[in-house]
Motif scaffolding. Sequence first.
Motif, PDB file in Angstrom:
ATOM      1  N   ARG A  29       3.086   8.943  -2.982  1.00 52.37           N
ATOM      2  CA  ARG A  29       4.010   8.115  -3.769  1.00 52.37           C
ATOM      3  C   ARG A  29       3.874   8.402  -5.264  1.00 52.37           C
ATOM      4  O   ARG A  29       4.862   8.456  -5.983  1.00 52.37           O
ATOM      5  CB  ARG A  29       3.706   6.627  -3.541  1.00 52.37           C
ATOM      6  CG  ARG A  29       4.105   6.130  -2.179  1.00 52.37           C
ATOM      7  CD  ARG A  29       5.572   5.789  -2.122  1.00 52.37           C
ATOM      8  NE  ARG A  29       5.941   5.335  -0.798  1.00 52.37           N
ATOM      9  CZ  ARG A  29       7.186   5.225  -0.369  1.00 52.37           C
ATOM     10  NH1 ARG A  29       8.178   5.544  -1.153  1.00 52.37           N
ATOM     11  NH2 ARG A  29       7.442   4.798   0.837  1.00 52.37           N
ATOM     12  N   ASP A 131       0.998  -6.654   2.208  1.00 52.99           N
ATOM     13  CA  ASP A 131       1.940  -7.240   3.171  1.00 52.99           C
ATOM     14  C   ASP A 131       1.249  -7.531   4.502  1.00 52.99           C
ATOM     15  O   ASP A 131       1.426  -8.607   5.087  1.00 52.99           O
ATOM     16  CB  ASP A 131       3.154  -6.311   3.368  1.00 52.99           C
ATOM     17  CG  ASP A 131       2.753  -4.891   3.791  1.00 52.99           C
ATOM     18  OD1 ASP A 131       1.604  -4.497   3.524  1.00 52.99           O
ATOM     19  OD2 ASP A 131       3.586  -4.185   4.393  1.00 52.99           O
ATOM     20  N   VAL A 156      -0.300  -3.299  -4.241  1.00 48.58           N
ATOM     21  CA  VAL A 156       0.722  -2.307  -3.863  1.00 48.58           C
ATOM     22  C   VAL A 156       0.918  -2.311  -2.344  1.00 48.58           C
ATOM     23  O   VAL A 156       0.047  -2.786  -1.600  1.00 48.58           O
ATOM     24  CB  VAL A 156       0.342  -0.848  -4.281  1.00 48.58           C
ATOM     25  CG1 VAL A 156       0.347  -0.672  -5.775  1.00 48.58           C
ATOM     26  CG2 VAL A 156      -0.986  -0.424  -3.692  1.00 48.58           C
ATOM     27  N   LYS A 160       5.569   1.369   1.656  1.00 48.79           N
ATOM     28  CA  LYS A 160       6.946   0.973   1.338  1.00 48.79           C
ATOM     29  C   LYS A 160       7.302   1.245  -0.129  1.00 48.79           C
ATOM     30  O   LYS A 160       8.412   0.930  -0.565  1.00 48.79           O
ATOM     31  CB  LYS A 160       7.127  -0.525   1.621  1.00 48.79           C
ATOM     32  CG  LYS A 160       6.972  -0.865   3.100  1.00 48.79           C
ATOM     33  CD  LYS A 160       7.043  -2.358   3.316  1.00 48.79           C
ATOM     34  CE  LYS A 160       6.796  -2.692   4.785  1.00 48.79           C
ATOM     35  NZ  LYS A 160       6.478  -4.097   4.982  1.00 48.79           N
ATOM     36  N   ILE A 162       6.105  -0.246  -2.723  1.00 49.60           N
ATOM     37  CA  ILE A 162       6.106  -1.467  -3.540  1.00 49.60           C
ATOM     38  C   ILE A 162       4.925  -1.441  -4.525  1.00 49.60           C
ATOM     39  O   ILE A 162       3.786  -1.152  -4.118  1.00 49.60           O
ATOM     40  CB  ILE A 162       6.037  -2.728  -2.634  1.00 49.60           C
ATOM     41  CG1 ILE A 162       7.261  -2.772  -1.716  1.00 49.60           C
ATOM     42  CG2 ILE A 162       5.916  -4.005  -3.458  1.00 49.60           C
ATOM     43  CD1 ILE A 162       7.184  -3.804  -0.616  1.00 49.60           C
ATOM     44  N   GLY A 163       5.195  -1.759  -5.783  1.00 48.79           N
ATOM     45  CA  GLY A 163       4.129  -1.867  -6.791  1.00 48.79           C
ATOM     46  C   GLY A 163       3.702  -0.537  -7.399  1.00 48.79           C
ATOM     47  O   GLY A 163       2.760  -0.488  -8.199  1.00 48.79           O
ATOM     48  N   ASN A 166       4.331  -0.278 -11.240  1.00 52.30           N
ATOM     49  CA  ASN A 166       3.351  -1.103 -11.949  1.00 52.30           C
ATOM     50  C   ASN A 166       1.990  -0.393 -12.010  1.00 52.30           C
ATOM     51  O   ASN A 166       1.323  -0.383 -13.053  1.00 52.30           O
ATOM     52  CB  ASN A 166       3.240  -2.456 -11.229  1.00 52.30           C
ATOM     53  CG  ASN A 166       2.506  -3.468 -12.069  1.00 52.30           C
ATOM     54  OD1 ASN A 166       2.468  -3.355 -13.295  1.00 52.30           O
ATOM     55  ND2 ASN A 166       1.884  -4.434 -11.422  1.00 52.30           N
TER      56      ASN A 166
END
Lengths: 701, 52, 78
Positions: A29, A131, A156, A160, A162-163, A166
């Motif tokens: 990622r 999650d 994070v 997916k 996400i985060g 950031n």
Amino acid sequence: MTQTASAPRIRSVALVGNPNCGKTTLFNRLTGLRQKVGNYPGVTVEKKEGIIRFADGSIAEMLDLPGTYSLIPHSPDESIATDILLGRYKNENPDLVVCVVDASNLERHLYLVTQIIDRQLPLVIALNMVDIAEENGVNINKEILTKRLGVPVVPVVASKGIGIDNLKRVIAEANHPVGQSRQWKLPSLVDQELNELMGLLADHHQLSAPIAFHESVLLLSSGNGSPTNGNRYSQQVLRHLQQDHNRLDAAGIDRQSVFVESRFQLVREICASAVEKKESGKPTISDRIDHFATHKVWGFIIFLIFMGLMFQAMFSWSEIPMLAISNGFDWIGLQVTRVLPAGPLQDLIVNGAFAGVAAVVTFLPQILFLFFFLGILEDTGYMARAAFIMDRLMGKVGLSGKSFIPLLSSFACAIPGIMATRTIDNPRDRLVTMLVAPLMSCSARLPVYTLMIAAFIPGITLFGFLSLAGLTLLSMYLLGLLAALGTAWVFKKTLAKGTPSFFIMELPQYRLPSVQSIGRQMFDRSWQFVKRAGTFILGVSIVLWFLASYPRTENATPAEQLQQSFAGQAGKIIEPVIKPLGFDWKIGIGLIGSLLQREVFVSTMGTIYNIQDAGDGSVSLQQKIRDERDPETGKPSFTLLTAICVMVYYVFAMQCFSTVAIMRKETGGWKWPVFQFAYMTTLAWLFTFGVYRVGLLLGGA
Amino acid sequence: MGWQEIVALVIVATAAILLIRSEILSRQNGKSVSCGNCSCTGAETLKSTFDV
Amino acid sequence: MKTFEGQSLAHILPGQLFRIRQLANHPEVCTRLRELGFCENAVVRCITKGYGNIICEVFNTRFGIDSLTASSIGISNV
């Protein structure tokens, strides 16, 4: 003692964490790369490099390190990670460490975090899988965790995405804190001895405070007397250490457990303040699946059903796409013959290049099916269970279940299999696993097996659903597995005597396989396969066409021309060695041609049979092999027995230069790769000879 | 020797040179451990790992 | 390999909870076990047993462990 790093701009970031916590998913990622991921510990066994780009356009080098449970390594893959964290690699420290922590399993993962904080490197915690943690009723207070550890904590969900932005922003910040070291409470006597030893090590060996601390903990918790690496230390340090041991032992302190226990005590305190957990008490899905998947009877049956399904699919389901590819190549060949008049150039294109490449590319659907099933094994979490189920069987040959994952990976290719042995802590077990891994049937053998099976195994279906062809393929893979286990047993009794190492392996939670991850792996590998066919195999086929067509003989039939060609002469030279195996000189050409790459055998057969039959595109290679007659006796040159012998030979023979190269690299010399090549070639000859003789006795000729 | 044979032999010679060249280059760059059948890239392997 | 003479992890049944009391193995094996979470006072739950080996959970993480190593981990009731 919170400090801040002074570097205004980071240049290197090391990604660390426990095995299977999602480091590589996060690495992909952050860098946009596509390194292999899977749901079992030990997917990454080497340092991977990538570039991370920040919002302001600046970049930094990112290292994805193999997972490790602590800074005390127990296997070669863990050493790669710990050496970098301890500044032993090129004597450099990473500018920033990003420690990936599984939020659903914080208590265990914080152990490594506390060690890295004690190492006093700038640190950011990536709290991954938040999650899943929430689904499991785990709520983590990020602020409390940040305060207790003294370093930034960024939630994070790497899978997916996400985060991620950031996290990138936090990584890009200057002056990362290094955290509050030595928060864990030791008994006062231990603390005192530790400080004294640290001072001594810093003075005598010019070690920095964090490294002196790390080494002091190791020395104090080591066995009585001199530590195993004692010659690294001065006499004064060793004398002092002996006195420390005596004093701590006299005080009744368990030196081995006190440090780990104190660290875990700190971890428990942090978790008690930062983590809220609702216990459901109900068995999880993983509990229920494990009840069957690792059951003493059902476990083995489920494993066999899975493998059986894989081989059935590889043979039966791939039939139609294989036929389509084959027809496609025939059609292209036909178009070339229409455009280009008959002559050497047409012969080269149609019978040399096309026939060779087509013979290999036809097997692409099977390769795809193989990687689809291996992807499911790796992605669901079943891989580690397979190792657990096999531990008992592996124990019978002197290895542990840990050796099974490298062997299973070798179904795809022996190279990742041999590299996966880095997760094995016992050096003797590792060597034996590396030596036998190439006996597992890799994807390059698949075209050879399939060609022989399609040509000679009748299309019979047993019990209404089991095809004889699929069963034959399965038996070749089983023969490879049995050969690997048998030779491992012999090596463990002779070359590498010793008891198997203990088996303890983390079993990840089951999860649904990711379509994206498996699809990407299938695409990557099939692309590599096609690329190889379009470059190396194409080149070899062109050169082979020349060797099989020259020197030109006037007024000779194509068969006579082939016999008198350079390739024909080479085949004739080795014929005396392979004649006892039931092989003629044409198979000999295939054996020589495929010394570097096994699948070249198939392209070689495609080229020489096409040259011999002057490019009769209407007949398949299988049919040509079946119709081949000995010019002297008029009997078929290729029989069912010959086909079985070819398959058995390829089960055992090394025939892969890349494997020799990786063995040289992993063992650090030529001794073991040469030994491996020699023993495998000898086994191949002896077993094929045995099968041929027994086959003849049974009337197989 | 007709034009077809000349072109065919030029192709053969080019293929042979390219094969040898790529093998030499791959040895020099440390790519020799890549098998081509899977995504294990030899260059990465040798560049990124140190002896263990 | 040393084994623990009292009640050990090898004897527990699926679903049972126990507390780890003592490790009796080679020092390096003990260190590894402790670092994985099998340290003194940790609570361990047996998930399933098969082929002589056991699957257990410690610190919310599941491990497959061979019977000989399991027999070197001394346990007592929670």
